[in-house]
Design a protein around this motif. Sequence first.
Motif: not given
Length: 181
Positions: A48-55
């Motif tokens: 559950r976080m920004d998709c770019i940060e997660a990737m």
Amino acid sequence: MQGGIQSDMGVLEKIKPAAKSAQKTVAKAAVKKAVAPAAKLPLNRILRMDCIEAMRSLPDACIDMVFADPPYNLQLGGDLHRPDGTQVDAVDDEWDKFDNFAAYDKFTAEWLAEARRILKPDGTLWVIGSYHNVFRLGAELQNQGFWLLNDVVWRKSNPMPNFKGKRLTNAHETLIWASRD
């Protein structure tokens, strides 16, 4: 190379016949050196976080498939009302608001670059969109070197009605299926 075997994992030296236990020990040591340890991935978890940060938190080439349902950049201006005067509960959340097409395209380029980085060489990506964004997505996929395999039409059996009568009813969404390489 004399006395050894060249492989894509490095060089393995031939070992003179020895006791079986010594051969197993040498073989285990060679395997440990040749194979990098597997990265610890957050399996069976929702990040559950920004998709770019997660990737960005994932190692290169670690994912078999990415399914993306990005913001559609609907650009709704004001309230949307039905013919009977009731208000439509439309998507007007901050995550779907961009200042302009350039900002949306920048976001799209960033998340697609990360998706490409984390996909394995034979990995695939599915991305869904509507007429609001699917053409921008497809162009950026091609800009980044994805190979477009197919598009799939998802027919909506109960689409949002055409309230103003100025265009056809949006009764489908498009899924783009692409491969990394």
